[in-house]
Design a protein around this motif. Structure first.
Motif, PDB file in Angstrom:
ATOM      1  N   VAL A  65     -74.830 -68.655 -29.267  1.00 27.87           N
ATOM      2  CA  VAL A  65     -74.564 -67.703 -30.345  1.00 27.87           C
ATOM      3  C   VAL A  65     -75.277 -66.390 -30.065  1.00 27.87           C
ATOM      4  CG1 VAL A  65     -74.588 -67.326 -32.840  1.00 27.87           C
ATOM      5  CG2 VAL A  65     -74.503 -69.663 -31.940  1.00 27.87           C
ATOM      6  N   ARG A  66     -74.543 -65.308 -30.258  1.00 24.53           N
ATOM      7  CA  ARG A  66     -75.136 -63.978 -30.176  1.00 24.53           C
ATOM      8  C   ARG A  66     -74.804 -63.222 -31.455  1.00 24.53           C
ATOM      9  NH1 ARG A  66     -73.746 -61.427 -24.434  1.00 24.53           N
ATOM     10  NH2 ARG A  66     -75.338 -59.930 -25.115  1.00 24.53           N
ATOM     11  N   TYR A  67     -75.704 -62.294 -31.811  1.00 25.31           N
ATOM     12  CA  TYR A  67     -75.598 -61.583 -33.079  1.00 25.31           C
ATOM     13  C   TYR A  67     -75.629 -60.077 -32.812  1.00 25.31           C
ATOM     14  CZ  TYR A  67     -77.423 -66.153 -34.568  1.00 25.31           C
ATOM     15  OH  TYR A  67     -77.640 -67.491 -34.750  1.00 25.31           O
ATOM     16  N   PHE A  68     -74.699 -59.365 -33.433  1.00 21.91           N
ATOM     17  CA  PHE A  68     -74.644 -57.923 -33.276  1.00 21.91           C
ATOM     18  C   PHE A  68     -74.561 -57.257 -34.640  1.00 21.91           C
ATOM     19  CE2 PHE A  68     -73.445 -59.284 -29.103  1.00 21.91           C
ATOM     20  CZ  PHE A  68     -73.808 -58.259 -28.244  1.00 21.91           C
ATOM     21  N   SER A  69     -75.382 -56.227 -34.829  1.00 20.12           N
ATOM     22  CA  SER A  69     -75.219 -55.301 -35.943  1.00 20.12           C
ATOM     23  C   SER A  69     -74.187 -54.257 -35.513  1.00 20.12           C
ATOM     24  CB  SER A  69     -76.555 -54.627 -36.261  1.00 20.12           C
ATOM     25  OG  SER A  69     -76.820 -53.579 -35.336  1.00 20.12           O
ATOM     26  N   PRO A  70     -73.811 -53.333 -36.398  1.00 24.93           N
ATOM     27  CA  PRO A  70     -72.878 -52.287 -35.977  1.00 24.93           C
ATOM     28  C   PRO A  70     -73.408 -51.389 -34.861  1.00 24.93           C
ATOM     29  CG  PRO A  70     -72.864 -52.480 -38.359  1.00 24.93           C
ATOM     30  CD  PRO A  70     -74.006 -53.329 -37.862  1.00 24.93           C
ATOM     31  N   GLN A  71     -74.738 -51.439 -34.593  1.00 25.56           N
ATOM     32  CA  GLN A  71     -75.303 -50.544 -33.588  1.00 25.56           C
ATOM     33  C   GLN A  71     -75.980 -51.241 -32.422  1.00 25.56           C
ATOM     34  OE1 GLN A  71     -77.806 -47.494 -35.252  1.00 25.56           O
ATOM     35  NE2 GLN A  71     -76.116 -46.490 -36.303  1.00 25.56           N
ATOM     36  N   ALA A  72     -76.340 -52.510 -32.564  1.00 24.05           N
ATOM     37  CA  ALA A  72     -77.134 -53.138 -31.510  1.00 24.05           C
ATOM     38  C   ALA A  72     -77.115 -54.653 -31.651  1.00 24.05           C
ATOM     39  CB  ALA A  72     -78.589 -52.640 -31.580  1.00 24.05           C
ATOM     40  N   GLU A  73     -77.471 -55.321 -30.564  1.00 28.93           N
ATOM     41  CA  GLU A  73     -77.655 -56.764 -30.616  1.00 28.93           C
ATOM     42  C   GLU A  73     -79.019 -57.084 -31.217  1.00 28.93           C
ATOM     43  OE1 GLU A  73     -77.213 -60.750 -27.794  1.00 28.93           O
ATOM     44  OE2 GLU A  73     -77.353 -58.764 -26.840  1.00 28.93           O
ATOM     45  N   VAL A  74     -79.098 -58.161 -31.985  1.00 31.85           N
ATOM     46  CA  VAL A  74     -80.367 -58.657 -32.508  1.00 31.85           C
ATOM     47  C   VAL A  74     -80.561 -60.076 -31.984  1.00 31.85           C
ATOM     48  CG1 VAL A  74     -80.325 -57.195 -34.559  1.00 31.85           C
ATOM     49  CG2 VAL A  74     -79.318 -59.477 -34.657  1.00 31.85           C
ATOM     50  N   PRO A  75     -81.818 -60.513 -31.791  1.00 32.85           N
ATOM     51  CA  PRO A  75     -82.041 -61.818 -31.166  1.00 32.85           C
ATOM     52  C   PRO A  75     -81.659 -62.987 -32.050  1.00 32.85           C
ATOM     53  CG  PRO A  75     -84.122 -60.837 -31.835  1.00 32.85           C
ATOM     54  CD  PRO A  75     -83.080 -59.777 -32.008  1.00 32.85           C
ATOM     55  N   PHE A  76     -81.777 -62.801 -33.353  1.00 32.56           N
ATOM     56  CA  PHE A  76     -81.486 -63.892 -34.276  1.00 32.56           C
ATOM     57  C   PHE A  76     -81.155 -63.317 -35.638  1.00 32.56           C
ATOM     58  CE2 PHE A  76     -82.990 -66.932 -37.540  1.00 32.56           C
ATOM     59  CZ  PHE A  76     -82.029 -67.903 -37.322  1.00 32.56           C
ATOM     60  N   CYS A  77     -80.214 -63.952 -36.324  1.00 30.45           N
ATOM     61  CA  CYS A  77     -79.822 -63.524 -37.673  1.00 30.45           C
ATOM     62  C   CYS A  77     -79.619 -64.760 -38.525  1.00 30.45           C
ATOM     63  CB  CYS A  77     -78.543 -62.692 -37.610  1.00 30.45           C
ATOM     64  SG  CYS A  77     -77.865 -62.323 -39.253  1.00 30.45           S
ATOM     65  N   GLY A  78     -80.396 -64.879 -39.585  1.00 30.14           N
ATOM     66  CA  GLY A  78     -80.335 -66.074 -40.415  1.00 30.14           C
ATOM     67  C   GLY A  78     -79.076 -66.175 -41.251  1.00 30.14           C
ATOM     68  N   HIS A  79     -78.670 -65.069 -41.894  1.00 32.34           N
ATOM     69  CA  HIS A  79     -77.513 -65.183 -42.781  1.00 32.34           C
ATOM     70  C   HIS A  79     -76.236 -65.440 -41.991  1.00 32.34           C
ATOM     71  CE1 HIS A  79     -76.405 -60.910 -42.018  1.00 32.34           C
ATOM     72  NE2 HIS A  79     -75.226 -61.258 -42.485  1.00 32.34           N
ATOM     73  N   ALA A  80     -76.113 -64.842 -40.812  1.00 33.08           N
ATOM     74  CA  ALA A  80     -74.935 -65.106 -39.992  1.00 33.08           C
ATOM     75  C   ALA A  80     -74.950 -66.523 -39.432  1.00 33.08           C
ATOM     76  CB  ALA A  80     -74.841 -64.080 -38.863  1.00 33.08           C
ATOM     77  N   THR A  81     -76.139 -67.091 -39.228  1.00 30.24           N
ATOM     78  CA  THR A  81     -76.248 -68.491 -38.803  1.00 30.24           C
ATOM     79  C   THR A  81     -75.742 -69.421 -39.891  1.00 30.24           C
ATOM     80  OG1 THR A  81     -78.085 -68.059 -37.300  1.00 30.24           O
ATOM     81  CG2 THR A  81     -77.895 -70.297 -38.164  1.00 30.24           C
ATOM     82  N   VAL A  82     -76.202 -69.202 -41.119  1.00 37.04           N
ATOM     83  CA  VAL A  82     -75.741 -70.006 -42.246  1.00 37.04           C
ATOM     84  C   VAL A  82     -74.235 -69.865 -42.424  1.00 37.04           C
ATOM     85  CG1 VAL A  82     -75.833 -70.151 -44.782  1.00 37.04           C
ATOM     86  CG2 VAL A  82     -77.952 -70.058 -43.451  1.00 37.04           C
ATOM     87  N   ALA A  83     -73.736 -68.636 -42.369  1.00 44.59           N
ATOM     88  CA  ALA A  83     -72.303 -68.403 -42.532  1.00 44.59           C
ATOM     89  C   ALA A  83     -71.494 -69.051 -41.416  1.00 44.59           C
ATOM     90  CB  ALA A  83     -72.034 -66.900 -42.578  1.00 44.59           C
ATOM     91  N   ALA A  84     -71.971 -68.933 -40.173  1.00 47.83           N
ATOM     92  CA  ALA A  84     -71.234 -69.487 -39.035  1.00 47.83           C
ATOM     93  C   ALA A  84     -71.189 -71.008 -39.096  1.00 47.83           C
ATOM     94  CB  ALA A  84     -71.878 -69.033 -37.727  1.00 47.83           C
ATOM     95  N   ALA A  85     -72.281 -71.634 -39.498  1.00 48.08           N
ATOM     96  CA  ALA A  85     -72.304 -73.097 -39.584  1.00 48.08           C
ATOM     97  C   ALA A  85     -71.321 -73.594 -40.635  1.00 48.08           C
ATOM     98  CB  ALA A  85     -73.720 -73.583 -39.886  1.00 48.08           C
ATOM     99  N   VAL A  86     -71.283 -72.938 -41.782  1.00 50.89           N
ATOM    100  CA  VAL A  86     -70.328 -73.334 -42.819  1.00 50.89           C
ATOM    101  C   VAL A  86     -68.900 -73.068 -42.349  1.00 50.89           C
ATOM    102  CG1 VAL A  86     -69.511 -72.814 -45.157  1.00 50.89           C
ATOM    103  CG2 VAL A  86     -71.969 -73.106 -44.713  1.00 50.89           C
ATOM    104  N   ALA A  87     -68.683 -71.958 -41.648  1.00 49.80           N
ATOM    105  CA  ALA A  87     -67.347 -71.677 -41.114  1.00 49.80           C
ATOM    106  C   ALA A  87     -66.909 -72.761 -40.135  1.00 49.80           C
ATOM    107  CB  ALA A  87     -67.339 -70.311 -40.443  1.00 49.80           C
ATOM    108  N   LEU A  88     -67.816 -73.193 -39.265  1.00 45.68           N
ATOM    109  CA  LEU A  88     -67.490 -74.287 -38.339  1.00 45.68           C
ATOM    110  C   LEU A  88     -67.104 -75.550 -39.106  1.00 45.68           C
ATOM    111  CD1 LEU A  88     -70.318 -73.915 -35.675  1.00 45.68           C
ATOM    112  CD2 LEU A  88     -67.860 -73.701 -35.229  1.00 45.68           C
ATOM    113  N   ALA A  89     -67.906 -75.874 -40.119  1.00 38.69           N
ATOM    114  CA  ALA A  89     -67.638 -77.086 -40.899  1.00 38.69           C
ATOM    115  C   ALA A  89     -66.272 -77.019 -41.565  1.00 38.69           C
ATOM    116  CB  ALA A  89     -68.738 -77.280 -41.939  1.00 38.69           C
ATOM    117  N   GLU A  90     -65.900 -75.841 -42.031  1.00 41.69           N
ATOM    118  CA  GLU A  90     -64.636 -75.692 -42.757  1.00 41.69           C
ATOM    119  C   GLU A  90     -63.430 -75.492 -41.841  1.00 41.69           C
ATOM    120  OE1 GLU A  90     -66.180 -73.984 -47.049  1.00 41.69           O
ATOM    121  OE2 GLU A  90     -65.282 -72.562 -45.633  1.00 41.69           O
TER     122      GLU A  90
END
Length: 300
Positions: A79-104
């Motif tokens: 998993v990689r995370y990008f803001s509109p301007q740069a990559e960030v090493p980790f993002c908690g809310h996108a992790t939670v969202a992505a896991a629920v998206a996978l489940a669904e």
């Protein structure tokens, strides 16, 4: 990574909000469930087009040793995370969202393993009464001092007098996958009044390698209200920040502000009209921090 093949269709981008069961609350994230074939420029371009504070790009991982050892072969993702301007090493809310998206989207509830630039992050999705909820487990956290000069610059950038800080919650830089400067307001009114020098704060944050500044007000023993300026990502404020919540949990425990075994409730986003709730679990004898929240798809 390679870019999309010529003429290849653009990947589907799902939109979920995390730390709220209401699509109008929490923190929205873009989610690409299969980012194989996307290079850095393509991911950054998608994140900029989506326009949320972060988007997550998942690539199904081979049955790696780490996935097999944890019994998660076939449910492991890079998993990689990008803001509109740069990559960030980790993002908690996108992790939670992505896991629920996978489940669904076919995987179902259960355990996942996300390999991020910050390290391996296990995520568990549960489904209670039709309301999916995800819990991430942070990488090993740590807490560092902030210099007097850097604190002075941060307060000047925020236009916060030093007297507006809560002396019971001293400033620190905390890490649980990304670095966050934690500053505690003495009053809810101080926290609510957020008008800062965007470029000046961004410059300080880049120099200190900060992802957000977490501004905190303690309502009661285990209940906090937080706000997260995010100018380095091109965003004035992040509505709900899971990585900062994990870092804050480590900070609160290390400084003895809460019991070593605690469940903290963080309210975020109300001042932006996107209320959300983040649950932070601390376990005695386990340095890692668990952050939980609901997530729901945003239609359209």
């Amino acid at each position: 990574m390679t870019t999309n093949a010529p003429g290849a269709a653009s990947p589907a981008v799902l939109r979920y909000t995390a730390f709220s069961a209401d699509p109008a609350g929490g923190n929205p994230a873009g989610i690409v469930l299969d980012a194989a074939g996307l290079d850095d420029a393509a991911m950054l371009g998608i994140a900029a087009e989506v326009g949320y504070s972060e988007s997550a790009f998942l690539t199904p991982a081979p049955d790696s040793a780490s996935a097999s050892a944890s019994g998660q072969a076939g449910r492991a993702y890079d998993v990689r995370y990008f803001s509109p301007q740069a990559e960030v090493p980790f993002c908690g809310h996108a992790t939670v969202a992505a896991a629920v998206a996978l489940a669904e989207h076919g995987a179902g509830a259960g355990d996942f393993v996300f390999s991020t630039r910050a390290g391996t992050v296990p995520v568990t999705v549960t489904d209670a009464d039709g309301a999916p909820r995800a819990t991430l487990t942070s990488v090993e956290p740590h807490v560092d001092e902030v210099t007097a000069a850097d604190l002075t610059e941060a307060l000047a950038s925020l236009d916060w007098p030093a007297d507006d800080l809560d002396p019971a919650l001293p400033p620190r830089i905390a890490y649980a996958g990304a670095r966050h400067l934690i500053l505690a307001a003495a009053t809810r009114e101080r926290l609510a009044d957020l008008s800062y020098d965007f470029e000046r704060l961004a410059a300080l944050m880049r120099r200190l390698d900060l992802t957000t500044v977490q501004l905190v007000w303690r309502e009661k023993d285990l209940t906090f209200h937080v706000r997260d300026p995010f100018p380095v990502g091109g965003v004035v404020e992040d509505p709900a920040t899971g990585a900062a919540a994990a870092a804050f949990g480590a900070y609160a425990r290390e400084l003895g502000l809460v019991p070593a075994q605690s469940e903290l409730t963080l309210h975020q986003g109300a001042d932006m009209g996107r209320p959300g709730v983040l649950t932070v679990n601390l376990r005695d004898g386990d340095a890692k921090v668990r952050v939980s929240g609901a997530a729901v798809r945003i239609e359209g």
